[in-house]
Design a protein around this motif. Sequence first.
Motif, PDB file in Angstrom:
ATOM      1  N   LEU A  34       0.592   5.056   0.666  1.00 28.36           N
ATOM      2  CA  LEU A  34       0.837   3.631   0.148  1.00 28.36           C
ATOM      3  C   LEU A  34       1.050   2.697   1.024  1.00 28.36           C
ATOM      4  O   LEU A  34       0.699   1.482   0.895  1.00 28.36           O
ATOM      5  CB  LEU A  34       1.970   3.935  -0.905  1.00 28.36           C
ATOM      6  N   SER A  35       1.894   2.770   2.107  1.00 30.37           N
ATOM      7  CA  SER A  35       2.187   1.938   3.090  1.00 30.37           C
ATOM      8  C   SER A  35       1.009   1.103   3.642  1.00 30.37           C
ATOM      9  O   SER A  35       0.985   0.094   3.911  1.00 30.37           O
ATOM     10  CB  SER A  35       2.875   2.534   4.204  1.00 30.37           C
ATOM     11  N   ARG A  36      -0.287   1.561   3.677  1.00 34.82           N
ATOM     12  CA  ARG A  36      -1.414   0.973   4.130  1.00 34.82           C
ATOM     13  C   ARG A  36      -1.623  -0.280   3.196  1.00 34.82           C
ATOM     14  O   ARG A  36      -2.570  -1.016   3.792  1.00 34.82           O
ATOM     15  CB  ARG A  36      -2.475   1.988   4.099  1.00 34.82           C
ATOM     16  N   TYR A  37      -1.231  -0.085   2.039  1.00 29.91           N
ATOM     17  CA  TYR A  37      -1.777  -1.133   0.896  1.00 29.91           C
ATOM     18  C   TYR A  37      -0.777  -2.219   0.618  1.00 29.91           C
ATOM     19  O   TYR A  37      -1.147  -3.063  -0.173  1.00 29.91           O
ATOM     20  CB  TYR A  37      -2.545  -0.559  -0.287  1.00 29.91           C
ATOM     21  N   LEU A  38       0.396  -1.971   1.095  1.00 28.66           N
ATOM     22  CA  LEU A  38       1.614  -2.904   0.742  1.00 28.66           C
ATOM     23  C   LEU A  38       1.568  -4.022   1.410  1.00 28.66           C
ATOM     24  O   LEU A  38       1.114  -4.107   2.861  1.00 28.66           O
ATOM     25  CB  LEU A  38       3.080  -2.263   1.266  1.00 28.66           C
ATOM     26  N   LEU A  39       1.533  -5.299   1.026  1.00 29.87           N
ATOM     27  CA  LEU A  39       1.208  -6.421   1.737  1.00 29.87           C
ATOM     28  C   LEU A  39       2.733  -7.033   1.870  1.00 29.87           C
ATOM     29  O   LEU A  39       3.538  -6.764   1.044  1.00 29.87           O
ATOM     30  CB  LEU A  39       0.342  -7.345   0.999  1.00 29.87           C
ATOM     31  N   GLY A  40       2.635  -8.065   2.787  1.00 27.61           N
ATOM     32  CA  GLY A  40       3.817  -8.925   3.161  1.00 27.61           C
ATOM     33  C   GLY A  40       4.432  -9.681   1.880  1.00 27.61           C
ATOM     34  O   GLY A  40       5.722  -9.866   1.553  1.00 27.61           O
ATOM     35  N   SER A  41       3.503 -10.046   1.102  1.00 27.22           N
ATOM     36  CA  SER A  41       4.085 -10.776  -0.181  1.00 27.22           C
ATOM     37  C   SER A  41       4.348  -9.947  -1.359  1.00 27.22           C
ATOM     38  O   SER A  41       4.882 -10.592  -2.471  1.00 27.22           O
ATOM     39  CB  SER A  41       2.665 -11.567  -0.833  1.00 27.22           C
ATOM     40  N   LEU A  42       4.494  -8.756  -1.086  1.00 27.97           N
ATOM     41  CA  LEU A  42       4.925  -7.849  -2.388  1.00 27.97           C
ATOM     42  C   LEU A  42       6.260  -8.141  -2.345  1.00 27.97           C
ATOM     43  O   LEU A  42       7.201  -8.143  -1.598  1.00 27.97           O
ATOM     44  CB  LEU A  42       4.769  -6.411  -1.890  1.00 27.97           C
ATOM     45  N   PRO A  43       6.980  -8.365  -3.716  1.00 27.72           N
ATOM     46  CA  PRO A  43       8.194  -8.759  -3.853  1.00 27.72           C
ATOM     47  C   PRO A  43       9.214  -7.528  -3.793  1.00 27.72           C
ATOM     48  O   PRO A  43       8.818  -6.444  -3.977  1.00 27.72           O
ATOM     49  CB  PRO A  43       8.398  -9.328  -5.365  1.00 27.72           C
ATOM     50  N   ALA A  44      10.319  -8.115  -3.508  1.00 32.14           N
ATOM     51  CA  ALA A  44      11.243  -6.839  -3.227  1.00 32.14           C
ATOM     52  C   ALA A  44      11.607  -6.102  -4.810  1.00 32.14           C
ATOM     53  O   ALA A  44      11.592  -6.715  -5.742  1.00 32.14           O
ATOM     54  CB  ALA A  44      12.650  -7.487  -2.855  1.00 32.14           C
ATOM     55  N   PRO A  45      11.693  -4.801  -4.547  1.00 38.53           N
ATOM     56  CA  PRO A  45      11.993  -4.116  -5.983  1.00 38.53           C
ATOM     57  C   PRO A  45      13.241  -4.586  -6.602  1.00 38.53           C
ATOM     58  O   PRO A  45      13.928  -4.531  -5.792  1.00 38.53           O
ATOM     59  CB  PRO A  45      11.815  -2.576  -5.559  1.00 38.53           C
ATOM     60  N   PRO A  46      13.576  -4.227  -7.668  1.00 38.81           N
ATOM     61  CA  PRO A  46      14.723  -4.424  -8.285  1.00 38.81           C
ATOM     62  C   PRO A  46      15.824  -3.135  -7.774  1.00 38.81           C
ATOM     63  O   PRO A  46      15.212  -2.137  -7.363  1.00 38.81           O
ATOM     64  CB  PRO A  46      14.534  -4.381  -9.883  1.00 38.81           C
ATOM     65  N   SER A  47      17.044  -3.589  -7.895  1.00 42.62           N
ATOM     66  CA  SER A  47      17.789  -2.698  -7.317  1.00 42.62           C
ATOM     67  C   SER A  47      18.062  -1.561  -8.137  1.00 42.62           C
ATOM     68  O   SER A  47      18.475  -0.334  -7.400  1.00 42.62           O
ATOM     69  CB  SER A  47      19.337  -3.356  -7.341  1.00 42.62           C
ATOM     70  N   THR A  48      17.697  -1.383  -9.266  1.00 45.14           N
ATOM     71  CA  THR A  48      17.740  -0.116 -10.145  1.00 45.14           C
ATOM     72  C   THR A  48      16.411   0.013 -11.195  1.00 45.14           C
ATOM     73  O   THR A  48      15.869  -1.300 -11.416  1.00 45.14           O
ATOM     74  CB  THR A  48      19.034   0.267 -11.028  1.00 45.14           C
TER      75      THR A  48
END
Length: 433
Positions: A34-48
Amino acid sequence: MKKRPLKRVFCPSLNRMIAFGRRHPVAVGPHLRLSRYLLGSLPAPPSTCDWTAAALKALAQMYGNDTLGDCVIAAGYHIEGVETGNAGDLFIATLAQILADYGAIGGYVPGDPSTDNGCDEVTAVNWWVANGFADKVKPLGWISIDPTNKTEVMQALWLFENCLFGVDLPDAWVNPMPSTSGFVWDAAGDPDEDNGHGFNGAGYDSTGVKICTWAMTGTITWAAIAKYAVQSADGQLLLLITPSQLAKGMSKAPNGIDWTSLIADFDAMGGNVPVPAPAPAPTPTPPAPTPTPPAPTPPAPTPVPPTPVPPAPTPAPPAPTPPAPAAVTLAQATSWALSGLAPLHPVITKSMAEAAVAFALAKNWAVHVAPAPSPAPSPAPAPAPAKAPPSPTTIVVSGAREIKVNGKDVSPSTPTTIVVSAAASVTVHGKEI
């Protein structure tokens, strides 16, 4: 090579023996991370996040794992329950469907305990990608998640609503066995291959990932994930992606994952997923037109006091009509005239005589005939008699016996009043006047 028999332990909550049926993968095969496809613009996930609520009926299913070593198959159908439940169309497999997949993936033959040998998660997900679940949903592919990267695990669960654990449990987790929902598995000693188990994740919080197993829900801590799900501990943490989950992930993070490359790689491994066209740049919303300011409210006019209407003038009283003069006799008038001359000097001018007569007439007329008039001003004193008139004039002589005019004797025989006009020289008793 003959497989070793599955380990079985007593479960108090079920009052029976259960089997651990997860096997180590023989060969992982093509491996996408999965790490190969994550871009820097991916927003942070919610805390829960927690996807279990919509799938509780499916998660409460034992799916044969209380008597068979089909934990990996049960975990796969718990994942399908979470996906379909959150899509509004919950799917709950029958025991026959579960056993059919267990037979196709693990070689189990119903009624033959010797074929209950479990299976590994990689073989299972590859079979589902090729053949689909019993509800005809066919995963597009699967991806490996880094169990030591907490954020990556959170992003996978937030975007795709699932993960599949294949781990060797430490003895402390199964001795004693969990008996009710709410249990917590934390790092506790070395993994035990005989305790191999497959289960799914369906959410997370600050403690760890929410998991489902043996028809119960619990939590595996972040520390335990990093210790037991890594490859060095013969563990696996995988992500299944179905068409529905792909669509959800793309809607949540359309620009945060390299979707085109991910799908192209799925297709290179035998998939048949259409590569999405790049999303058009959103049309900028034109700025709202500047509202026209309201016309200024004119100031209230300064009240102008009404022009006072002058009162109608009080009409002047009509001039009193003088009473008609009353008639008098000639004798009365003559008497009044003489009374006006009596006080004067024996010799006066004509104008003096006229004034004295007029005054006497007016006075007596007002007294005896008309209403009494306002008091008249006193007559001016008679001027001193002139020694001789400067020019011929009219002279009144009263009561004189010796009168000469221009040297001619004009004396009356008796005392009387005479008028001499245009006399150049007048003497009375030998005295010139």
